[in-house]
Write a protein that holds these residues in place. Structure first.
Motif, PDB file in Angstrom:
ATOM      1  N   VAL A  15      -1.577  12.047 -16.417  1.00  0.00           N
ATOM      2  CA  VAL A  15      -1.690  12.660 -15.091  1.00  0.00           C
ATOM      3  C   VAL A  15      -0.724  12.031 -14.093  1.00  0.00           C
ATOM      4  CG1 VAL A  15      -3.263  13.120 -13.168  1.00  0.00           C
ATOM      5  CG2 VAL A  15      -4.091  13.280 -15.516  1.00  0.00           C
ATOM      6  N   LEU A  16      -0.571  10.727 -14.139  1.00  0.00           N
ATOM      7  CA  LEU A  16       0.273  10.014 -13.186  1.00  0.00           C
ATOM      8  C   LEU A  16       1.445   9.360 -13.912  1.00  0.00           C
ATOM      9  CD1 LEU A  16      -2.473   8.185 -11.078  1.00  0.00           C
ATOM     10  CD2 LEU A  16      -1.299  10.330 -10.529  1.00  0.00           C
ATOM     11  N   SER A  17       2.598   9.320 -13.247  1.00  0.00           N
ATOM     12  CA  SER A  17       3.744   8.612 -13.819  1.00  0.00           C
ATOM     13  C   SER A  17       3.407   7.126 -13.931  1.00  0.00           C
ATOM     14  CB  SER A  17       4.984   8.802 -12.941  1.00  0.00           C
ATOM     15  OG  SER A  17       4.834   8.074 -11.730  1.00  0.00           O
ATOM     16  N   LYS A  18       4.178   6.432 -14.733  1.00  0.00           N
ATOM     17  CA  LYS A  18       3.939   5.006 -14.948  1.00  0.00           C
ATOM     18  C   LYS A  18       3.951   4.236 -13.626  1.00  0.00           C
ATOM     19  CE  LYS A  18       5.387   1.983 -18.561  1.00  0.00           C
ATOM     20  NZ  LYS A  18       6.389   1.704 -19.564  1.00  0.00           N
ATOM     21  N   SER A  19       4.903   4.543 -12.757  1.00  0.00           N
ATOM     22  CA  SER A  19       5.032   3.829 -11.493  1.00  0.00           C
ATOM     23  C   SER A  19       3.888   4.145 -10.530  1.00  0.00           C
ATOM     24  CB  SER A  19       6.378   4.155 -10.846  1.00  0.00           C
ATOM     25  OG  SER A  19       6.591   3.358  -9.720  1.00  0.00           O
ATOM     26  N   VAL A  20       3.533   5.429 -10.424  1.00  0.00           N
ATOM     27  CA  VAL A  20       2.424   5.821  -9.543  1.00  0.00           C
ATOM     28  C   VAL A  20       1.114   5.252 -10.076  1.00  0.00           C
ATOM     29  CG1 VAL A  20       1.120   7.775  -8.616  1.00  0.00           C
ATOM     30  CG2 VAL A  20       3.617   7.857  -8.662  1.00  0.00           C
ATOM     31  N   LEU A  21       0.943   5.245 -11.396  1.00  0.00           N
ATOM     32  CA  LEU A  21      -0.267   4.682 -11.988  1.00  0.00           C
ATOM     33  C   LEU A  21      -0.371   3.190 -11.705  1.00  0.00           C
ATOM     34  CD1 LEU A  21      -2.826   4.932 -13.662  1.00  0.00           C
ATOM     35  CD2 LEU A  21      -1.402   4.753 -15.724  1.00  0.00           C
ATOM     36  N   ASN A  62       0.710   9.238  -1.728  1.00  0.00           N
ATOM     37  CA  ASN A  62       0.733  10.685  -1.482  1.00  0.00           C
ATOM     38  C   ASN A  62       0.833  11.478  -2.778  1.00  0.00           C
ATOM     39  OD1 ASN A  62       0.514  10.411   1.300  1.00  0.00           O
ATOM     40  ND2 ASN A  62       2.732  10.276   1.583  1.00  0.00           N
ATOM     41  N   ILE A  63       1.636  11.002  -3.715  1.00  0.00           N
ATOM     42  CA  ILE A  63       1.760  11.671  -5.015  1.00  0.00           C
ATOM     43  C   ILE A  63       0.428  11.614  -5.758  1.00  0.00           C
ATOM     44  CG2 ILE A  63       2.830  11.488  -7.298  1.00  0.00           C
ATOM     45  CD1 ILE A  63       5.399  10.530  -5.746  1.00  0.00           C
ATOM     46  N   ALA A  64      -0.197  10.442  -5.772  1.00  0.00           N
ATOM     47  CA  ALA A  64      -1.496  10.300  -6.452  1.00  0.00           C
ATOM     48  C   ALA A  64      -2.531  11.220  -5.820  1.00  0.00           C
ATOM     49  CB  ALA A  64      -1.963   8.846  -6.407  1.00  0.00           C
ATOM     50  N   ASN A  65      -2.585  11.269  -4.501  1.00  0.00           N
ATOM     51  CA  ASN A  65      -3.526  12.171  -3.831  1.00  0.00           C
ATOM     52  C   ASN A  65      -3.301  13.613  -4.267  1.00  0.00           C
ATOM     53  OD1 ASN A  65      -5.141  10.454  -2.230  1.00  0.00           O
ATOM     54  ND2 ASN A  65      -3.626  10.387  -0.615  1.00  0.00           N
ATOM     55  N   ALA A  66      -2.051  14.034  -4.312  1.00  0.00           N
ATOM     56  CA  ALA A  66      -1.740  15.424  -4.676  1.00  0.00           C
ATOM     57  C   ALA A  66      -2.072  15.707  -6.139  1.00  0.00           C
ATOM     58  CB  ALA A  66      -0.268  15.712  -4.401  1.00  0.00           C
ATOM     59  N   ARG A  67      -1.673  14.832  -7.032  1.00  0.00           N
ATOM     60  CA  ARG A  67      -1.908  15.073  -8.467  1.00  0.00           C
ATOM     61  C   ARG A  67      -3.371  14.981  -8.850  1.00  0.00           C
ATOM     62  NH1 ARG A  67       3.325  12.190 -10.949  1.00  0.00           N
ATOM     63  NH2 ARG A  67       4.818  13.742 -10.232  1.00  0.00           N
ATOM     64  N   LEU A  68      -4.093  14.115  -8.168  1.00  0.00           N
ATOM     65  CA  LEU A  68      -5.517  13.948  -8.477  1.00  0.00           C
ATOM     66  C   LEU A  68      -6.399  14.893  -7.674  1.00  0.00           C
ATOM     67  CD1 LEU A  68      -5.692  10.059  -8.635  1.00  0.00           C
ATOM     68  CD2 LEU A  68      -5.339  11.688 -10.511  1.00  0.00           C
ATOM     69  N   ARG A  69      -5.780  15.605  -6.732  1.00  0.00           N
ATOM     70  CA  ARG A  69      -6.497  16.526  -5.850  1.00  0.00           C
ATOM     71  C   ARG A  69      -7.611  15.808  -5.088  1.00  0.00           C
ATOM     72  NH1 ARG A  69      -7.810  20.948 -10.009  1.00  0.00           N
ATOM     73  NH2 ARG A  69      -6.591  19.789 -11.489  1.00  0.00           N
ATOM     74  N   HIS A 129     -10.861   6.863 -15.418  1.00  0.00           N
ATOM     75  CA  HIS A 129      -9.928   7.471 -16.371  1.00  0.00           C
ATOM     76  C   HIS A 129      -8.910   6.523 -16.973  1.00  0.00           C
ATOM     77  CE1 HIS A 129     -11.430  10.950 -14.095  1.00  0.00           C
ATOM     78  NE2 HIS A 129     -11.285  11.561 -15.239  1.00  0.00           N
ATOM     79  N   ASP A 130      -8.721   5.368 -16.397  1.00  0.00           N
ATOM     80  CA  ASP A 130      -7.681   4.468 -16.890  1.00  0.00           C
ATOM     81  C   ASP A 130      -8.233   3.585 -17.998  1.00  0.00           C
ATOM     82  OD1 ASP A 130      -5.247   3.190 -17.102  1.00  0.00           O
ATOM     83  OD2 ASP A 130      -5.658   1.799 -15.465  1.00  0.00           O
TER      84      ASP A 130
END
Length: 84
Positions: free
Chosen positions: A23-29, A60-67, A81-82
């Motif tokens: 769901v998240l890129s390595k860096s965002v994760l 912001n990316i995490a918020n968007a991808r995780l809704r 989930h991790d």
């Protein structure tokens, strides 16, 4: 970072399912994992040797991808989930 029972259920149902890496890129994760530990953007930036602005982008990316719409829900999602 305690949530009321109803808030926790709402966050879990709103979150995207799947493995954290899918769901998240390595860096965002990596940033999301530090959010789950309760670190601020400044603390995360210092620890990851990145700018605060980059960390803000990751949030912001995490918020968007995780809704989701806040750091608490990002942290909750990571904890559920991790499989680090």
């Amino acid at each position: 970072m305690a949530l009321e029972e109803g808030e926790a259920a709402e966050a879990a149902s709103a979150a995207v399912t799947g493995s954290a890496e899918s769901v998240l890129s390595k860096s965002v994760l990596a940033t999301a994992r530090l959010i789950a530990q309760g670190l601020t953007n400044s603390e995360i930036a210092a620890r990851r040797n990145l700018s605060v602005r980059t960390i803000e982008d990751h949030v912001n990316i995490a918020n968007a991808r995780l809704r989701v719409n806040n750091r608490v829900k990002i942290g909750l999602w990571v904890r559920e989930h991790d499989r680090q």
